[in-house]
Design an enzyme around this catalytic site. Structure first.
Site, PDB file in Angstrom:
ATOM      1  N   HIS A   1     -48.128  -4.608 -58.139  1.00 48.57           N
ATOM      2  CA  HIS A   1     -49.285  -4.295 -58.994  1.00 48.57           C
ATOM      3  C   HIS A   1     -50.569  -4.813 -58.358  1.00 48.57           C
ATOM      4  CE1 HIS A   1     -49.598  -8.491 -60.354  1.00 48.57           C
ATOM      5  NE2 HIS A   1     -48.290  -8.456 -60.672  1.00 48.57           N
TER       6      HIS A   1
ATOM      7  N   CYS B   1     -43.802 -11.307 -59.070  1.00 54.33           N
ATOM      8  CA  CYS B   1     -44.268  -9.953 -58.736  1.00 54.33           C
ATOM      9  C   CYS B   1     -44.908  -9.966 -57.341  1.00 54.33           C
ATOM     10  CB  CYS B   1     -45.294  -9.486 -59.764  1.00 54.33           C
ATOM     11  SG  CYS B   1     -44.577  -9.087 -61.388  1.00 54.33           S
TER      12      CYS B   1
END
Length: 495
Positions: free
Chosen positions: A454, A470
């Site tokens: 992301h 992440c």
């Protein structure tokens, strides 16, 4: 001795003493004359003839008996009648002729308004199967079987030629007839559709009532029968239902009229234009004949090439490393070139006459070139880099920030399984796990549980471990990957 009688002369008086004994001899004396005293033999009595009178009487009597027996084998029993016609003592052939003749001369007398006319069964085309009736009468009632004599009369089914009967009745009593009006079909420009005008019935004499009258007369042995000529409805040759069915076919043709390439109606045809090519004519049997004018179609055929021809448009698909398509970037459109159209107009005219207005054009197609792009993503935790590969060639690469110690990013081979353009991450209540809250995280691409690639706007320390697991990327890099990698793209995370 044999007595001999002398025959005296006629002029001499009889003399009782003239009888004398004569000599005995084997030969008869020659005839003599009584006047000369000569002797003569008395003639012998002729033999009696045999009498055959009984024989001569028996011959004709026997022949008569034989003839009677023979005739009884081929004649119908006395007292037999077929539909009122006596046929006793007749052969089946003669009986058949008698029944047919009786029917042919039977007259129907039309009475009532517009009547006062006569017509014979022969003129009406009436008939019975007289031969079959006669053969049946002989089979059931032969003359040789007296037990079948004087049987109940048999009936005969009268048939009638409806067309001949109508013609004869119309000629005999024209006042009883009015012509029906056939249903018609015409194109209506206001609705751009074919429309039906309903049929209107006429009047005439009911042919079935005439047939029944003839059958009754024949059964009763009458040669004339009266029939109240009450007008009956006469249906039009072309019915409303037939016209409506043809109208439905024609309008369906207008709905689909066009020149097709495969299932694509490449060149639609205006409804009014298509209708102008078509002619609809009623037929003698009450249906409609559809035809089309090839000359009227030709100008449109001449204009087809620029409407049909096109160059091929190449396509592009994104696949995984196994070749499975993940996303179609460009479908690819085949090119095409119109073929020989010299017979298209006439062929289309013929096809229209069958009720089919979808004409398939002769076209040569050129398949498009489809480019395959096999895409995958590799995340190198040692180098803190994300690298994009397309057909095993590097497309782009960026420094990233993976999970820091204690929140290390998991390794393995994965696929992007969901994508969100924006998402809040963490928990607004910072007293609860995961003890952080980051709103509006852009371009989120999940690949391993809650781990995702992301965009990251809250730091720019890429190349170092910074996240809770992440893969942090610059926002611009995340946006690029979001558009570049479809769901299903392979993601390999390793050291």
């Amino acid at each position: 001795m044999t007595d001999v009688v002398t025959r005296p002369n006629a002029d001499s008086a009889p003399d009782d003493d003239a009888i004398v004994d004569g000599p005995v001899g084997d030969a008869a004396a020659p005839p003599g004359d009584a006047t000369t005293g000569e002797y003569a033999w008395a003639p012998a009595e002729p033999p009696k003839r045999s009498k055959h009178l009984g024989w001569w009487i028996g011959v004709p009597a026997g022949a008569a008996v034989i003839a009677l027996v023979a005739s009884s084998l081929v004649l119908i029993a006395p007292g037999t009648s077929i539909a009122g016609v006596p046929v006793g003592f007749s052969t089946p052939g003669a009986a058949a002729d008698a029944v047919a003749a009786q029917l042919a001369t039977t007259t129907v007398v039309l009475t009532g308004d517009g009547g006062d006319a006569e017509v014979t069964a022969a003129e009406l085309g009436a008939s019975v199967d007289s031969r079959a009736l006669a053969d049946r009468a002989f089979a059931l009632h032969p003359m040789w079987n007296p037990t079948t004599w004087f049987a109940d009369p048999s009936t005969a089914a009268v048939s009638i030629d409806e067309e001949a009967a109508t013609t004869a009745l119309r000629e005999a009593a024209p006042a009883l007839y009015t012509d029906p009006v056939d249903a018609t079909i015409a194109f209506d420009a206001a609705t751009a559709s074919f429309m039906t005008t309903p049929a209107e019935p006429g009047t005439g004499v009911d042919v079935e009532s005439v047939r029944l009258a003839l059958q009754t007369a024949l059964a009763d042995g009458e040669s004339r029968v009266e029939l109240d000529a009450t007008p009956a409805e006469v249906a039009a040759i072309t019915s409303t239902a037939t016209a409506e069915a043809s109208t439905a076919t024609l309008n369906s043709m207008l709905d689909t009229a066009g020149f097709y390439v495969g299932t694509e109606r490449t060149v639609p045809i205006d409804r009014a234009v298509a209708a102008s090519w078509i002619t609809v004519q009623p037929t003698d049997d009450g249906t409609f004949d559809i035809s089309a004018d090839a000359a009227a179609i030709q100008p449109m055929v001449d204009s087809l090439a620029p409407l049909v021809n096109r160059a091929a448009e190449n396509g592009k698909v994104i696949t995984d490393s196994s070749g499975d398509v993940l996303r179609e970037e460009a479908a690819g459109i085949s090119g095409r070139a119109l073929g020989d159209t010299s017979s298209v107009a006439s062929d289309y005219a013929t096809q229209l006459s069958t009720g089919n207005a979808a004409f398939t054009l002769p076209v040569t197609e050129v398949a498009p070139v489809i480019t395959t792009l096999a895409r995958r993503i590799e995340v190198n935790l040692s180098d803190q880099q994300a690298v994009l590969y397309e057909n095993n060639a590097v497309v782009q690469s960026w420094y990233i920030s993976s999970g820091k110690d204690g929140f290390n990013s998991g390794t393995g081979n994965f696929r992007i399984n969901s994508k969100l353009t924006s998402q809040n991450m963490g928990n607004r209540d910072l007293t609860k796990a995961p003890y952080y809250f980051t709103p509006d995280v852009p371009y989120v691409m999940y690949y391993n549980g809650d781990e995702a690639l992301h965009g990251t706007y809250w730091h720019d320390n890429f190349g170092n471990q910074m996240s809770h697991g992440c893969i942090n990327m610059p926002v611009s890099a995340a946006e690029y990957v979001f558009d570049w990698a479809p769901i299903g793209t392979e993601v390999s995370v390793h050291y």
